[in-house]
Write a protein that holds these residues in place. Sequence first.
Motif, mmCIF file in Angstrom:
data_model
loop_
_atom_site.group_PDB
_atom_site.id
_atom_site.type_symbol
_atom_site.label_atom_id
_atom_site.label_comp_id
_atom_site.label_asym_id
_atom_site.label_seq_id
_atom_site.Cartn_x
_atom_site.Cartn_y
_atom_site.Cartn_z
ATOM 1 N N GLU A 1 48.100 119.768 5.818
ATOM 2 C CA GLU A 1 47.099 120.736 6.290
ATOM 3 C C GLU A 1 45.679 120.226 6.056
ATOM 4 N N ASP A 2 45.459 119.542 4.938
ATOM 5 C CA ASP A 2 44.138 118.966 4.675
ATOM 6 C C ASP A 2 43.804 117.892 5.707
ATOM 7 N N TYR A 3 44.837 117.124 6.091
ATOM 8 C CA TYR A 3 44.645 116.086 7.102
ATOM 9 C C TYR A 3 44.241 116.709 8.444
ATOM 10 N N LEU A 4 44.927 117.808 8.833
ATOM 11 C CA LEU A 4 44.573 118.488 10.086
ATOM 12 C C LEU A 4 43.174 119.077 10.019
ATOM 13 N N ASP A 5 42.821 119.657 8.859
ATOM 14 C CA ASP A 5 41.497 120.263 8.695
ATOM 15 C C ASP A 5 40.385 119.246 8.877
ATOM 16 N N SER A 6 40.664 117.978 8.558
ATOM 17 C CA SER A 6 39.631 116.950 8.686
ATOM 18 C C SER A 6 39.271 116.701 10.147
ATOM 19 N N LYS A 7 40.140 117.125 11.065
ATOM 20 C CA LYS A 7 39.893 116.948 12.498
ATOM 21 C C LYS A 7 39.248 118.191 13.130
ATOM 22 N N VAL A 8 39.180 119.277 12.352
ATOM 23 C CA VAL A 8 38.622 120.540 12.862
ATOM 24 C C VAL A 8 37.127 120.583 12.596
ATOM 25 N N THR A 9 36.354 120.936 13.605
ATOM 26 C CA THR A 9 34.901 121.012 13.481
ATOM 27 C C THR A 9 34.452 122.469 13.337
ATOM 28 N N PRO A 10 33.244 122.693 12.800
ATOM 29 C CA PRO A 10 32.703 124.058 12.734
ATOM 30 C C PRO A 10 32.661 124.733 14.108
ATOM 31 N N MET A 11 32.418 123.931 15.155
ATOM 32 C CA MET A 11 32.386 124.493 16.508
ATOM 33 C C MET A 11 33.773 124.990 16.911
ATOM 34 N N ASP A 12 34.844 124.258 16.501
ATOM 35 C CA ASP A 12 36.204 124.709 16.785
ATOM 36 C C ASP A 12 36.463 126.071 16.173
ATOM 37 N N LEU B 1 45.047 128.322 14.196
ATOM 38 C CA LEU B 1 45.104 127.945 15.611
ATOM 39 C C LEU B 1 44.453 126.579 15.824
ATOM 40 N N ALA B 2 43.349 126.333 15.135
ATOM 41 C CA ALA B 2 42.665 125.044 15.243
ATOM 42 C C ALA B 2 43.578 123.919 14.758
ATOM 43 N N ARG B 3 44.305 124.174 13.671
ATOM 44 C CA ARG B 3 45.242 123.163 13.160
ATOM 45 C C ARG B 3 46.333 122.860 14.178
ATOM 46 N N ARG B 4 46.859 123.916 14.805
ATOM 47 C CA ARG B 4 47.943 123.718 15.779
ATOM 48 C C ARG B 4 47.468 122.888 16.965
ATOM 49 N N LEU B 5 46.239 123.117 17.403
ATOM 50 C CA LEU B 5 45.697 122.341 18.522
ATOM 51 C C LEU B 5 45.566 120.868 18.151
ATOM 52 N N VAL B 6 45.139 120.627 16.924
ATOM 53 C CA VAL B 6 45.037 119.244 16.448
ATOM 54 C C VAL B 6 46.423 118.606 16.391
ATOM 55 N N GLU B 7 47.405 119.334 15.822
ATOM 56 C CA GLU B 7 48.754 118.806 15.653
ATOM 57 C C GLU B 7 49.396 118.490 17.006
ATOM 58 N N HIS B 8 49.053 119.267 18.030
ATOM 59 C CA HIS B 8 49.624 119.061 19.356
ATOM 60 C C HIS B 8 48.873 117.989 20.148
ATOM 61 N N GLY B 9 47.894 117.349 19.531
ATOM 62 C CA GLY B 9 47.230 116.229 20.169
ATOM 63 C C GLY B 9 46.041 116.557 21.039
ATOM 64 N N HIS B 10 45.535 117.792 20.953
ATOM 65 C CA HIS B 10 44.401 118.173 21.799
ATOM 66 C C HIS B 10 43.076 117.593 21.314
#
Length: 237
Positions: free
Chosen positions: A19-30, A39-48
């Motif tokens: 989860e920390d790894y996914l959070d590193s790809k999430v931006t404040p704008m997301d 939801l932001a994590r799921r989008l990252v995990e699915h390759g978006h």
Amino acid sequence: MEYTAGRFSDAVTQFKVYEDYLDSKVTPMDLFYLKSRELARRLVEHGHKGTVLSREEFEERKAAAQAAQAAEAAKTNAFYNRSRPMTLASAGKELKDNFLKALAEREEANRSGKMTSVIFIRDHNTLGQEVSGYIDYAHRLKTQDFEPYFSGKKKLMPGRLDLCYYNWKTQVSTSNPSPNFEVIYDDPKGLLFKNKQDKKILNVDPLSGPGEDSRRTFLQSDLYIHVVFYDHNIRTV
């Protein structure tokens, strides 16, 4: 799309959990637009947000890094380690599925070096995508804790770091040598694995023999769509 092993080399050391790894790809704008970190994590995990490690791949690399550290520490007490009786992850487990029973039957031989087994698995990953691949069982035993697999807490699946991997949805295809096998994928006979110890060839073509000192076993399992074991016995002089 070719996977580069070093591309995510810092992921497992920089982050404690997936989860920390996914959070590193999430931006404040997301977070501003999505209003949900999950939801932001799921989008990252699915390759978006670009190519990322799957949960299985992250945990596999994490376990491999931890195993490497443990192996390095064990060198300081080599005599003690050699004198200890072998501990099997399958010991004392009530195994009902044929696949887990087959793993248990081969565990001691693969840990001791008497045998090197290659496991072909075809099934669906956590995202529902059909994947298939060839796993070096002996190598996985050295780099992962198999107690969760034998106890049913985790499911053994092929990943991008295994001998061969293919995702039928994304068409991602990878191949990697292991400490026990070289991958030969441009031979007229098709995909082959060359044992690094005795240099003998393991042929996974179902219409051909598996090779000298090797045995092929097709297995019916309730856990997977398709499973095949290729067992290569190492002869000692």
